[in-house]
Design an enzyme around this catalytic site. Structure first.
Site: not given
Ligand SMILES: [Zn+2]
Ligand SMILES: [Zn+2]
Length: 601
Positions: A286, A315, A333, A335, A337, A421, A467
């Site tokens: 992010c 992680r 991911q 991912d 945004h 979410k 996200h």
């Molecule tokens: Zn994010």
């Protein structure tokens, strides 16, 4: 000293009842264990999804062979129909009680309860007493349909600096039918375990030398990943996302700004010193996408801005929770945004949901569950962000699902402090649910980074941020796919689609020629020219779960048609090569999960 009120009315299908049943079962197990293995100390025994566990400390090393004996004693205890009785005690009484029994872990738990200013309660049944906040059945009568499953090591309080305890897992259900169904599911799950199938099918491995929780994608798994990524990228581009690439490490100042150094610290790998600066591996993408947004001043005309990345993150998961592809230390991911204006919220949420549903359908998942997590309006101060934004975002999440006729569960008070979410859980072939996609609003990061855009009236406004991940982690999604299909992947995903098996070496040239023609037609064939008997070659191709086999003998070569075997055992003869190619090409193009074949006339 007052006795606590009875805790639940009996609705055996309610989550409360089932949790109470499982947790009560943990108490009964702890009693049985302490009776059978004197010197065992108790710690905690919560209900978990589908079951319960209890963590023990003591001289006996538990193995699965101990479980039937413990179970037998549990049944005897349960049949006594002992009531669970709770009472509030003073901290001093409790301390004296647990110290006298040498239960040092309970004393430590008590310290925590006292420090938090909570009430101290003891719950007993039969002659067993536990320090516990409650949530039990009225008596042991409901404990009938349970089974102990496994033994594992677990650190006290989940911290590897603490002593290692022994955890016994069990499952418990309101009815025999439910228990039997669950045990059958566990058996099926074992047969599909991606940790066995993945290496057996040569898809991926985890290498001791490199370290746990790090995934090596082998050529076949790598090819499948490439197909998954290419498909997703093309879909994202068609839906107005823009692809970006960002670094894997960043200066700690970035993580200070984003706040990850405080609220996500425990899951980040440590600092790497570079020329007197300190860097850390990224646990999330992010902040990087925010920096791209902020690389210049943005106008409302550029919004919504949808930045997408197959971003690899790291992680620090504790070794005890690592699990094959499902829980790892490095993963990628899908991912994205989305930065938008308040009036674009609903359209963006709809776009995300639509995309997510398309992913599930494409990969052959027909069932899913949606959960909408909203704030608890009574705890307004726990949340960051503007009240109007929260209201609009929450309304958008619900109204999109309603309009699409997608059933969902509303979870008030479950939202993160920074925004509401939608979580999507897939239901796989054997009925297990997997948390997959998330569409998460964030009212925190835009504020932390001071994000802005120029509004139509020339003023500077803060964009809204969403996200969004659909596969979630590609590694984990791949693990779910392996288990969902038990390795029998749809043709379009199969790394080897056709195995050409020769009867004798006299067919080698014909086999190689067929292989190159199939390749030229866009298929993924492989040949087995080994000097093995045809039965062995078929068996090996079946073990590899190859969708199609073509057996080439002298007669097939002479007739110019193909003898085709499907992996489910069906056999077709006299198939022309052009029929075969067009059938397989269609099966790939339509992403069918099982082929429609009839014997050609
Ligand atoms: Zn994010
Ligand atoms: Zn309890």
């Amino acid at each position: 000293m007052n006795t606590l009120a009875k805790e639940q009315s009996v609705d055996v299908d309610s989550r409360e009842y089932v949790d109470a049943l499982r947790h009560s079962c943990a108490h009964v197990m702890a009693q049985a264990v302490q009776e059978l293995f004197p010197g065992t100390r108790i710690t905690i025994g919560p209900a978990i999804e589908n079951g319960f566990y209890y963590d023990f400390d003591g001289p006996h090393h538990f193995t699965e062979e101990d479980l039937p004996k413990i179970e037998k004693r549990m049944r005897q205890i349960a049949e006594g129909n002992h009531p669970f009785i709770g009472k509030e005690v003073t901290p001093e009484e409790s301390r004296k009680f647990w110290e006298a029994r040498g239960e040092k872990f309970k004393v430590e738990l008590l310290d925590g309860i006292v420090a938090r200013g909570e009430k101290v309660t003891h719950y007993s049944h039969d002659n067993y007493v536990d320090l516990c906040r409650g949530g039990h059945l009225q008596d042991t009568r409901g404990i009938r349909h349970f089974k102990l499953l496994s033994v594992a090591g677990a650190y006290w309080r989940g911290d590897e600096k603490n002593p290692m305890l022994q955890r016994i897992y069990g499952t418990a259900w309101p009815t025999k039918d439910q228990l039997d169904k669950h045990l059958k599911m566990l058996e099926e799950a074992k047969a599909r375990d991606h940790r066995k199938l993945g290496p057996a099918l040569d898809l991926f491995s985890i290498q001791e030398l490199a370290g746990p929780g790090l995934i090596f994608w082998h050529p076949k798994g790598g090819l499948m990943r490439l197909i998954m990524e290419d498909w997703l990228r093309a879909e994202a581009l068609a839906r107005g996302y823009q692809m970006v690439y960002t670094p894997h490490i960043a200066n700690v100042e970035l993580w200070n700004t984003s706040g990850h150094r405080s609220f996500y610290k425990d899951n980040m790998f440590g600092e790497i010193e570079v020329e007197k600066g300190e860097y850390q591996l990224k646990p999330m993408n992010c902040p990087f996408h925010i920096l791209i947004y902020q690389s210049r001043l943005r106008s409302y005309r550029e919004l919504p801005l949808r930045l997408s990345e197959l971003g690899t993150v790291y992680r620090y998961e504790r070794s005890g929770v690592l699990h094959g592809l499902m829980r790892v230390r490095g993963f990628t991911q899908d991912d994205a945004h989305i930065f938008c204006t308040p009036d674009q919220i609903e359209g963006e949420v709809e776009g995300c949901i639509d995309f997510a549903l398309h992913v599930f359908k494409t990969f052959g998942f027909e069932r899913y569950q949606m959960e909408v997590s909203t704030w608890d309006p009574a705890k307004r101060s726990d949340y960051i962000g503007d009240e109007g934004d929260w209201g609009r975002a929450q309304a958008a999440l619900e109204s999109v699902l309603k309009r699409r006729g997608v059933p969902y569960k509303l979870c008030p008070g479950e939202a993160a402090f920074y925004g509401p979410k939608i979580d999507v859980k897939l239901i796989d072939a054997i009925g297990r649910s997997w948390q997959l996609s998330t569409v998460q609003f964030d009212f925190n990061l835009p504020r932390k980074f001071g994000m802005e855009y120029i509004a139509p009236d020339g003023s500077r406004k803060q964009p809204l941020m969403v996200h969004r991940a659909l596969y979630g982690s590609i590694e984990r999604f791949f693990g779910i796919l392996i288990e969902h299909y038990a390795g029998h992947f749809p043709l379009w995903l199969s790394p080897v689609q056709v195995k050409i098996l020769t009867l004798t070496e006299a067919q080698n040239d014909a086999a190689l020629a067929l292989e190159s023609r199939l390749k030229a037609a866009g298929l993924r064939p492989a040949v087995d020219l080994r000097g093995e008997k045809i039965g062995a070659k078929i068996r090996d191709a079946q073990l590899e779960k190859t969708p199609y086999m073509v057996v080439l003998g002298p007669r097939d070569v002479a007739s110019g048609t193909l003898a085709v075997r499907l992996r489910d055992g069906r056999q077709l003869s006299g198939v022309t090569e052009s029929q075969f190619v067009s059938k397989l090409s269609q099966e790939c193009a339509e992403k069918l999960t099982s082929p429609h074949w009839e014997q050609p006339q």
